[in-house]
Design a protein around this motif. Structure first.
Motif, PDB file in Angstrom:
ATOM      1  N   THR A 136     -45.394  22.897 -14.602  1.00 50.42           N
ATOM      2  CA  THR A 136     -44.721  23.948 -15.358  1.00 50.42           C
ATOM      3  C   THR A 136     -43.704  23.354 -16.328  1.00 50.42           C
ATOM      4  O   THR A 136     -43.375  22.172 -16.264  1.00 50.42           O
ATOM      5  CB  THR A 136     -43.988  24.921 -14.407  1.00 50.42           C
ATOM      6  OG1 THR A 136     -42.935  24.213 -13.742  1.00 50.42           O
ATOM      7  CG2 THR A 136     -44.946  25.528 -13.393  1.00 50.42           C
ATOM      8  N   LYS A 137     -43.179  24.204 -17.210  1.00 50.31           N
ATOM      9  CA  LYS A 137     -42.168  23.765 -18.172  1.00 50.31           C
ATOM     10  C   LYS A 137     -40.941  23.182 -17.488  1.00 50.31           C
ATOM     11  O   LYS A 137     -40.323  22.261 -17.992  1.00 50.31           O
ATOM     12  CB  LYS A 137     -41.727  24.938 -19.056  1.00 50.31           C
ATOM     13  CG  LYS A 137     -42.692  25.292 -20.137  1.00 50.31           C
ATOM     14  CD  LYS A 137     -42.079  26.388 -20.995  1.00 50.31           C
ATOM     15  CE  LYS A 137     -42.969  26.741 -22.149  1.00 50.31           C
ATOM     16  NZ  LYS A 137     -42.349  27.771 -23.001  1.00 50.31           N
ATOM     17  N   SER A 138     -40.588  23.738 -16.334  1.00 49.44           N
ATOM     18  CA  SER A 138     -39.397  23.276 -15.623  1.00 49.44           C
ATOM     19  C   SER A 138     -39.636  21.967 -14.871  1.00 49.44           C
ATOM     20  O   SER A 138     -38.714  21.402 -14.308  1.00 49.44           O
ATOM     21  CB  SER A 138     -38.903  24.347 -14.652  1.00 49.44           C
ATOM     22  OG  SER A 138     -39.808  24.482 -13.570  1.00 49.44           O
ATOM     23  N   GLY A 139     -40.889  21.499 -14.845  1.00 42.73           N
ATOM     24  CA  GLY A 139     -41.200  20.241 -14.180  1.00 42.73           C
ATOM     25  C   GLY A 139     -41.731  20.375 -12.764  1.00 42.73           C
ATOM     26  O   GLY A 139     -42.035  19.376 -12.124  1.00 42.73           O
ATOM     27  N   LYS A 140     -41.856  21.613 -12.278  1.00 37.43           N
ATOM     28  CA  LYS A 140     -42.414  21.809 -10.943  1.00 37.43           C
ATOM     29  C   LYS A 140     -43.921  21.619 -10.978  1.00 37.43           C
ATOM     30  O   LYS A 140     -44.573  21.938 -11.969  1.00 37.43           O
ATOM     31  CB  LYS A 140     -42.111  23.211 -10.412  1.00 37.43           C
ATOM     32  CG  LYS A 140     -40.737  23.379  -9.860  1.00 37.43           C
ATOM     33  CD  LYS A 140     -40.643  24.711  -9.159  1.00 37.43           C
ATOM     34  CE  LYS A 140     -39.347  24.803  -8.389  1.00 37.43           C
ATOM     35  NZ  LYS A 140     -39.271  26.061  -7.653  1.00 37.43           N
ATOM     36  N   VAL A 141     -44.455  21.117  -9.869  1.00 39.87           N
ATOM     37  CA  VAL A 141     -45.894  20.931  -9.741  1.00 39.87           C
ATOM     38  C   VAL A 141     -46.395  21.835  -8.623  1.00 39.87           C
ATOM     39  O   VAL A 141     -45.834  21.846  -7.528  1.00 39.87           O
ATOM     40  CB  VAL A 141     -46.242  19.456  -9.434  1.00 39.87           C
ATOM     41  CG1 VAL A 141     -47.739  19.297  -9.210  1.00 39.87           C
ATOM     42  CG2 VAL A 141     -45.773  18.552 -10.562  1.00 39.87           C
ATOM     43  N   PHE A 142     -47.434  22.586  -8.920  1.00 41.76           N
ATOM     44  CA  PHE A 142     -48.083  23.442  -7.935  1.00 41.76           C
ATOM     45  C   PHE A 142     -49.496  22.915  -7.741  1.00 41.76           C
ATOM     46  O   PHE A 142     -50.245  22.760  -8.712  1.00 41.76           O
ATOM     47  CB  PHE A 142     -48.107  24.895  -8.408  1.00 41.76           C
ATOM     48  CG  PHE A 142     -46.740  25.500  -8.514  1.00 41.76           C
ATOM     49  CD1 PHE A 142     -46.172  26.129  -7.424  1.00 41.76           C
ATOM     50  CD2 PHE A 142     -46.015  25.405  -9.689  1.00 41.76           C
ATOM     51  CE1 PHE A 142     -44.894  26.677  -7.504  1.00 41.76           C
ATOM     52  CE2 PHE A 142     -44.742  25.947  -9.783  1.00 41.76           C
ATOM     53  CZ  PHE A 142     -44.183  26.582  -8.689  1.00 41.76           C
ATOM     54  N   VAL A 143     -49.850  22.618  -6.500  1.00 47.55           N
ATOM     55  CA  VAL A 143     -51.169  22.075  -6.182  1.00 47.55           C
ATOM     56  C   VAL A 143     -51.866  23.051  -5.245  1.00 47.55           C
ATOM     57  O   VAL A 143     -51.268  23.537  -4.283  1.00 47.55           O
ATOM     58  CB  VAL A 143     -51.036  20.682  -5.522  1.00 47.55           C
ATOM     59  CG1 VAL A 143     -52.408  20.060  -5.305  1.00 47.55           C
ATOM     60  CG2 VAL A 143     -50.175  19.758  -6.373  1.00 47.55           C
ATOM     61  N   ALA A 144     -53.131  23.340  -5.547  1.00 51.44           N
ATOM     62  CA  ALA A 144     -53.862  24.333  -4.756  1.00 51.44           C
ATOM     63  C   ALA A 144     -55.317  23.923  -4.589  1.00 51.44           C
ATOM     64  O   ALA A 144     -55.852  23.141  -5.370  1.00 51.44           O
ATOM     65  CB  ALA A 144     -53.790  25.693  -5.434  1.00 51.44           C
ATOM     66  N   LEU A 145     -55.931  24.481  -3.556  1.00 46.65           N
ATOM     67  CA  LEU A 145     -57.368  24.333  -3.314  1.00 46.65           C
ATOM     68  C   LEU A 145     -58.050  25.664  -3.573  1.00 46.65           C
ATOM     69  O   LEU A 145     -57.443  26.729  -3.399  1.00 46.65           O
ATOM     70  CB  LEU A 145     -57.637  23.946  -1.858  1.00 46.65           C
ATOM     71  CG  LEU A 145     -57.204  22.578  -1.397  1.00 46.65           C
ATOM     72  CD1 LEU A 145     -57.449  22.434   0.093  1.00 46.65           C
ATOM     73  CD2 LEU A 145     -57.945  21.497  -2.158  1.00 46.65           C
ATOM     74  N   ASN A 146     -59.333  25.604  -3.937  1.00 50.62           N
ATOM     75  CA  ASN A 146     -60.082  26.847  -4.085  1.00 50.62           C
ATOM     76  C   ASN A 146     -60.255  27.503  -2.720  1.00 50.62           C
ATOM     77  O   ASN A 146     -60.235  26.838  -1.689  1.00 50.62           O
ATOM     78  CB  ASN A 146     -61.442  26.598  -4.744  1.00 50.62           C
ATOM     79  CG  ASN A 146     -62.367  25.722  -3.913  1.00 50.62           C
ATOM     80  OD1 ASN A 146     -61.941  24.716  -3.355  1.00 50.62           O
ATOM     81  ND2 ASN A 146     -63.625  26.082  -3.853  1.00 50.62           N
ATOM     82  N   GLU A 182     -57.586  26.729  -9.757  1.00 50.45           N
ATOM     83  CA  GLU A 182     -56.720  26.900 -10.920  1.00 50.45           C
ATOM     84  C   GLU A 182     -55.977  28.234 -10.871  1.00 50.45           C
ATOM     85  O   GLU A 182     -54.765  28.286 -11.138  1.00 50.45           O
ATOM     86  CB  GLU A 182     -57.542  26.797 -12.220  1.00 50.45           C
ATOM     87  CG  GLU A 182     -58.206  25.455 -12.429  1.00 50.45           C
ATOM     88  CD  GLU A 182     -59.570  25.296 -11.767  1.00 50.45           C
ATOM     89  OE1 GLU A 182     -60.233  24.292 -12.061  1.00 50.45           O
ATOM     90  OE2 GLU A 182     -59.971  26.167 -10.953  1.00 50.45           O
ATOM     91  N   MET A 183     -56.692  29.292 -10.529  1.00 49.64           N
ATOM     92  CA  MET A 183     -56.055  30.612 -10.466  1.00 49.64           C
ATOM     93  C   MET A 183     -55.036  30.691  -9.335  1.00 49.64           C
ATOM     94  O   MET A 183     -54.000  31.344  -9.457  1.00 49.64           O
ATOM     95  CB  MET A 183     -57.105  31.713 -10.328  1.00 49.64           C
ATOM     96  CG  MET A 183     -57.962  31.872 -11.572  1.00 49.64           C
ATOM     97  SD  MET A 183     -57.018  32.124 -13.102  1.00 49.64           S
ATOM     98  CE  MET A 183     -56.215  33.670 -12.774  1.00 49.64           C
ATOM     99  N   ILE A 184     -55.318  30.019  -8.238  1.00 53.16           N
ATOM    100  CA  ILE A 184     -54.363  29.998  -7.133  1.00 53.16           C
ATOM    101  C   ILE A 184     -53.092  29.263  -7.550  1.00 53.16           C
ATOM    102  O   ILE A 184     -51.970  29.727  -7.288  1.00 53.16           O
ATOM    103  CB  ILE A 184     -54.991  29.390  -5.868  1.00 53.16           C
ATOM    104  CG1 ILE A 184     -56.108  30.300  -5.357  1.00 53.16           C
ATOM    105  CG2 ILE A 184     -53.935  29.156  -4.788  1.00 53.16           C
ATOM    106  CD1 ILE A 184     -56.924  29.724  -4.231  1.00 53.16           C
ATOM    107  N   ALA A 185     -53.232  28.127  -8.234  1.00 55.47           N
ATOM    108  CA  ALA A 185     -52.064  27.376  -8.705  1.00 55.47           C
ATOM    109  C   ALA A 185     -51.249  28.204  -9.697  1.00 55.47           C
ATOM    110  O   ALA A 185     -50.015  28.219  -9.638  1.00 55.47           O
ATOM    111  CB  ALA A 185     -52.497  26.050  -9.326  1.00 55.47           C
TER     112      ALA A 185
END
Length: 71
Positions: free
Chosen positions: A33-43, A56-59
């Motif tokens: 994200t713009k703020s530098g957070k990383v979101f990692v997800a599985l389908n 991708e949609m979950i993230a």
């Protein structure tokens, strides 16, 4: 964060959550994200394609529910 590090974060999650004999098309996504957070997800795979959800949609949903990253 570099694209290579994002890819590594997704690969790390795949390795951590891999289940022998489980769903055959497991996909991971890493979103920065713009703020530098990383979101990692599985389908969320299922035998019923109409109710499966891509990683991708979950993230994106995870990022949208984090009030610090809402604009």
């Amino acid at each position: 964060m570099t694209p290579e590090k994002l890819i590594q974060r997704a690969q790390d999650l795949l390795e951590k959550r891999y289940c022998e004999g489980g769903h055959h098309s497991v996909v991971a996504a890493a979103l920065l994200t713009k703020s530098g957070k990383v979101f990692v997800a599985l389908n969320a795979g299922t035998n019923q394609p109409s109710i499966a959800t891509c990683a991708e949609m979950i993230a994106i949903g995870m990022a949208n529910t984090d009030s610090a990253d809402m604009e």
